[in-house]
Design a protein around this motif. Sequence first.
Motif, PDB file in Angstrom:
ATOM      1  N   GLU A   1       9.069   5.810  -1.024  1.00  0.00           N
ATOM      2  CA  GLU A   1       9.206   4.415  -1.443  1.00  0.00           C
ATOM      3  C   GLU A   1      10.292   3.742  -0.619  1.00  0.00           C
ATOM      4  OE1 GLU A   1       9.813   1.651  -5.421  1.00  0.00           O
ATOM      5  OE2 GLU A   1      10.425   3.748  -5.488  1.00  0.00           O
TER       6      GLU A   1
ATOM      7  N   TYR B   1      -4.680   5.512   3.007  1.00  0.00           N
ATOM      8  CA  TYR B   1      -3.494   4.831   3.544  1.00  0.00           C
ATOM      9  C   TYR B   1      -3.311   5.173   5.026  1.00  0.00           C
ATOM     10  CZ  TYR B   1       1.624   4.566   4.327  1.00  0.00           C
ATOM     11  OH  TYR B   1       2.878   4.350   4.836  1.00  0.00           O
TER      12      TYR B   1
ATOM     13  N   ASN C   1       4.008   1.651  -0.958  1.00  0.00           N
ATOM     14  CA  ASN C   1       4.794   1.810  -2.175  1.00  0.00           C
ATOM     15  C   ASN C   1       3.937   2.033  -3.418  1.00  0.00           C
ATOM     16  OD1 ASN C   1       7.483   1.763  -1.124  1.00  0.00           O
ATOM     17  ND2 ASN C   1       7.087  -0.355  -0.575  1.00  0.00           N
ATOM     18  N   ALA C   2       2.653   1.680  -3.341  1.00  0.00           N
ATOM     19  CA  ALA C   2       1.736   2.010  -4.441  1.00  0.00           C
ATOM     20  C   ALA C   2       1.522   3.520  -4.510  1.00  0.00           C
ATOM     21  CB  ALA C   2       0.402   1.297  -4.253  1.00  0.00           C
ATOM     22  N   ILE C   3       1.669   4.189  -3.379  1.00  0.00           N
ATOM     23  CA  ILE C   3       1.518   5.642  -3.335  1.00  0.00           C
ATOM     24  C   ILE C   3       2.855   6.336  -3.568  1.00  0.00           C
ATOM     25  CG2 ILE C   3       0.930   7.611  -1.849  1.00  0.00           C
ATOM     26  CD1 ILE C   3      -1.071   5.742  -0.441  1.00  0.00           C
ATOM     27  N   TYR C   4       3.893   5.902  -2.842  1.00  0.00           N
ATOM     28  CA  TYR C   4       5.155   6.631  -2.837  1.00  0.00           C
ATOM     29  C   TYR C   4       6.184   6.103  -3.836  1.00  0.00           C
ATOM     30  CZ  TYR C   4       2.981   8.644   1.214  1.00  0.00           C
ATOM     31  OH  TYR C   4       2.085   9.282   2.040  1.00  0.00           O
TER      32      TYR C   4
ATOM     33  N   SER D   1       3.898   5.527  -9.634  1.00  0.00           N
ATOM     34  CA  SER D   1       2.452   5.505  -9.482  1.00  0.00           C
ATOM     35  C   SER D   1       1.779   6.191 -10.664  1.00  0.00           C
ATOM     36  CB  SER D   1       2.081   6.222  -8.181  1.00  0.00           C
ATOM     37  OG  SER D   1       0.694   6.373  -8.074  1.00  0.00           O
ATOM     38  N   ASN D   2       0.567   5.750 -10.958  1.00  0.00           N
ATOM     39  CA  ASN D   2      -0.255   6.386 -11.985  1.00  0.00           C
ATOM     40  C   ASN D   2      -1.297   7.315 -11.378  1.00  0.00           C
ATOM     41  OD1 ASN D   2       1.024   5.039 -14.107  1.00  0.00           O
ATOM     42  ND2 ASN D   2      -0.296   3.253 -13.876  1.00  0.00           N
ATOM     43  N   LEU D   3      -1.159   7.597 -10.080  1.00  0.00           N
ATOM     44  CA  LEU D   3      -2.131   8.462  -9.420  1.00  0.00           C
ATOM     45  C   LEU D   3      -2.019   9.891  -9.949  1.00  0.00           C
ATOM     46  CD1 LEU D   3      -1.723   7.268  -5.711  1.00  0.00           C
ATOM     47  CD2 LEU D   3      -3.649   6.806  -7.226  1.00  0.00           C
TER      48      LEU D   3
ATOM     49  N   MET E   1      -4.050  11.568  -5.585  1.00  0.00           N
ATOM     50  CA  MET E   1      -2.993  11.379  -4.573  1.00  0.00           C
ATOM     51  C   MET E   1      -3.468  11.701  -3.152  1.00  0.00           C
ATOM     52  SD  MET E   1      -0.006  10.329  -3.825  1.00  0.00           S
ATOM     53  CE  MET E   1       1.310  10.394  -4.998  1.00  0.00           C
TER      54      MET E   1
ATOM     55  N   ASP F   1       0.832  -1.212   0.000  1.00  0.00           N
ATOM     56  CA  ASP F   1       0.000   0.000   0.000  1.00  0.00           C
ATOM     57  C   ASP F   1       0.867   1.262   0.000  1.00  0.00           C
ATOM     58  OD1 ASP F   1      -2.257  -1.579   0.027  1.00  0.00           O
ATOM     59  OD2 ASP F   1      -2.866  -1.049   2.076  1.00  0.00           O
TER      60      ASP F   1
ATOM     61  N   ALA G   1      -5.771   8.915  -1.940  1.00  0.00           N
ATOM     62  CA  ALA G   1      -5.037   7.673  -1.672  1.00  0.00           C
ATOM     63  C   ALA G   1      -4.236   7.780  -0.377  1.00  0.00           C
ATOM     64  CB  ALA G   1      -4.117   7.345  -2.844  1.00  0.00           C
TER      65      ALA G   1
END
Length: 195
Positions: A132, A118, A98-101, A104-106, A111, A96, A114
């Motif tokens: 990350e 989180y 690392n999907a943000i930091y 990412s395609n956010l 952002m 979770d 998300a």
Amino acid sequence: MKRIYAIIVMFCVLTSCTNSAKDHKSGPVEHEAVRGLPKDTAEIEKRNRTVNGNQPAEAWLEDIFTCLGTSTGRYCYYLDKEDALCTKRFLAFLKDANAIYGPSNLTDKEMPIAEAAYKAKWGKIYPLYTQETWLFGRGHDDALDIRDVKIDKVSESKFIVFIDYGDNIRTKNEVQLVNDQDSYKIDYCKTTFLH
């Protein structure tokens, strides 16, 4: 016969509801992965001492960096071990975060949403990552020539793991272990890159 069957079904439903109600009356709801964990360090240490037949936690940590096969390095780290090394909740936390930091395609609009989700999900369980960071500060490939690994024991379940990956990449990792049957799992790792 139908009447007996109906009575048995009704009994099972009532028993299930009663047990469920008891579970919910006991206080604030905790994440199921947290429920079985001790609340303080003394309790964690007590549980670690009472596990029979497992190797000492420090030796377990050292084994993580054992080179396999034809690797010529003194220490190695294999990415495919990570699922077996970590608790399921810590792996979910890593993914979770690392999907943000991480890459990412956010969008700029997505952002903050998300990040808020989180923080709400993990804020009461772990100190949050804000960049990350994968386990031990590893890269995206097996590390087959780690220069040095030093492990300092803080308590029965907490260790500081210093790793020198070479090329001026060194990390300090505060690792929290929990018991897993006759072994251990990593339930948190705070990684700091050293300069």
